[in-house]
Design a protein around this motif. Structure first.
Motif, short mmCIF file in Angstrom:
data_model
loop_
_atom_site.label_atom_id
_atom_site.label_comp_id
_atom_site.label_asym_id
_atom_site.label_seq_id
_atom_site.Cartn_x
_atom_site.Cartn_y
_atom_site.Cartn_z
N ALA A 286 0.82 -1.22 0.00
CA ALA A 286 0.00 0.00 0.00
C ALA A 286 0.85 1.27 0.00
O ALA A 286 0.32 2.38 0.01
CB ALA A 286 -0.94 0.00 1.20
N LEU B 32 -4.12 -6.68 0.45
CA LEU B 32 -4.38 -5.31 0.00
C LEU B 32 -5.86 -5.03 -0.21
O LEU B 32 -6.33 -3.92 0.07
CB LEU B 32 -3.60 -5.04 -1.30
CG LEU B 32 -3.68 -3.62 -1.86
CD1 LEU B 32 -3.08 -2.62 -0.88
CD2 LEU B 32 -2.95 -3.55 -3.20
N LYS C 40 -7.86 -3.28 2.51
CA LYS C 40 -7.48 -1.97 3.02
C LYS C 40 -8.66 -0.99 3.05
O LYS C 40 -8.79 -0.19 3.98
CB LYS C 40 -6.35 -1.37 2.18
CG LYS C 40 -5.76 -0.11 2.82
CD LYS C 40 -4.55 0.39 2.09
CE LYS C 40 -3.87 1.52 2.86
NZ LYS C 40 -4.78 2.63 3.21
N TYR D 151 0.57 -4.58 4.56
CA TYR D 151 -0.26 -5.05 3.45
C TYR D 151 0.60 -5.75 2.40
O TYR D 151 1.66 -5.25 2.00
CB TYR D 151 -1.01 -3.90 2.80
CG TYR D 151 -2.10 -3.31 3.66
CD1 TYR D 151 -3.32 -3.94 3.81
CD2 TYR D 151 -1.88 -2.11 4.35
CE1 TYR D 151 -4.32 -3.40 4.61
CE2 TYR D 151 -2.87 -1.56 5.16
CZ TYR D 151 -4.09 -2.21 5.29
OH TYR D 151 -5.06 -1.68 6.09
N ASP E 257 0.05 -8.39 -1.37
CA ASP E 257 -0.94 -8.62 -2.42
C ASP E 257 -0.50 -9.75 -3.33
O ASP E 257 0.61 -9.74 -3.87
CB ASP E 257 -1.15 -7.36 -3.25
CG ASP E 257 -2.13 -7.59 -4.41
OD1 ASP E 257 -3.19 -8.20 -4.16
OD2 ASP E 257 -1.83 -7.18 -5.54
#
Length: 378
Positions: free
Chosen positions: A31, A123, A126, A147, A149
């Motif tokens: 992020a 992610l 979020k 985070y 992903d």
């Protein structure tokens, strides 16, 4: 020198062992947030149980020793994987589970009681995290969020995410080894496709979780499995109709587009949809039963008379490739289906076996994909 003389070597060793002299670790997460904490982390909350797919790569000698809490989705969304890990590591059944950020059932007091060093979140969570203010609330009680992903942009973010987690775990070399393997296996497809700029790309429809609901038909836009198809040398049918990662394509549009290949993502979702029409591919699955359910899905109106069904170029593949570090295996298998003449020497099953042998603590079990045309399985 003064500190060593004052404390003594044994006291310094004790401080180091208890983490009092732990070095600060700073990572920039997916992020874009800079997070500093004491490392390597020893107590971790996983925002999804399926994040064990990356933890097992980095801690393949003891994949659960850092995990003090997790979501209960692995047992429900990937029960075959859960069973394989539970057989070898029965202690996973005792790991505390907690609710989700998206549905508002996450319990901060429970998280505090687990005394985690970090909470690793996907992610896509979020937005819900921000909306509920969880990040700020957890920061106030000393629980940082990092985070990662593997779903929204897997081919850019998977190596980055593995490097981030490797740094948190103190397993940088292991993460680098995996990332080298990941990139090399992806190159076995992408370099071949790049060498054929005039390649005829078959129109391919990917049905996301076919049979999970009675509605037809969920799919992927330009990202995730839609991107898998493009990298493997196909044209993703749904890209023209789905602006984001996930969406739906009308049955009439599928018929009108007449795809040359159909790929259904599947898994054992008995926990969510008992007795459903989903195609139960996955480690150790019953391939004959999966093939029969895949054939039944092609009897729906959306696939009446389409070229892929008429020629038997219909396949099912493990859905969890979409949200794990193992996405390169799916790209290889898609390439094998879409361009068998170019990838005659490529063996995705051998790749998956090597992944298990080199990086995973559980044994390989076949069953991750099936095709209506059994010749396509070779």
């Amino acid at each position: 020198m003064f500190l060593r003389s004052f404390l003594g070597a044994s006291a310094l060793s004790l401080l180091a062992a208890t983490g009092a002299l732990a070095d600060p670790v700073t990572v920039t997460d997916i992020a874009g947030r800079s997070v500093t904490l004491d490392g390597p982390v020893e107590r971790v909350i996983l925002g999804e149980g399926r994040q064990i797919f990356f933890a097992a790569v980095l801690d393949n000698d003891a994949p659960f020793h850092r995990i003090v809490g997790w979501r209960d989705d692995l047992r429900q969304a990937a029960p075959e994987s859960y069973a394989l890990y539970a057989e070898k590591y029965p202690q996973l059944k005792d790991i505390p589970t907690f609710g989700g950020f998206k549905d508002g059932t996450f319990d901060i007091e429970q998280a505090v009681a687990l005394k985690p060093d970090v909470m690793i979140m996907n992610l896509e969570a979020k937005a819900a995290t921000d909306e509920a203010g969880y990040e700020e609330k957890l920061a106030k009680v000393g629980i940082p969020i990092v985070y990662v992903d593997f779903r929204e942009d897997p081919f850019a973010h998977t190596p980055q995410s593995m490097a981030i987690i490797g740094k948190l775990f103190g397993k940088e070399a292991r993460a680098e080894e995996f990332n080298d393997f990941y990139q090399a296996q992806m190159a076995r497809v992408t370099e071949v496709i790049a060498a054929h700029p005039d390649l005829t790309r078959p129109l391919t429809f990917v049905e996301r979780a076919g049979g999970y609901t009675e509605d037809c038909c969920m799919s992927f836009g330009n990202a995730n499995f839609g991107q898998f198809v493009e990298l493997a040398g196909g044209r993703n049918l749904a890209s023209a109709f789905i602006p984001g990662t996930f969406g739906t394509v009308n049955p009439e549009q599928i018929i009108a587009s007449d795809p040359e290949q159909v790929v259904v993502t599947g898994g054992n979702w008995e926990a969510y949809v008992p007795g459903g029409a989903w195609v139960g591919v996955g480690p150790g699955s019953d391939e004959a039963a999966a093939r029969a359910k895949l054939a039944a899905l092609m009897d729906r109106p959306a696939f009446a008379g389409v070229k892929a069904v008429e020629t038997g170029k219909v396949h099912a593949i493990w859905h969890q490739f979409y949200n794990s570090p193992y996405s390169f295996v799916a790209v290889q298998q898609l390439a094998k289906w879409l361009h068998p003449e170019l990838f005659d020497d490529l063996d995705p099953e051998a790749t998956l076996k090597e992944l298990h042998a080199r990086f995973l603590p559980i044994d390989y079990r076949p069953g991750y994909w099936v095709s209506l045309d059994e010749k396509s399985m070779n």
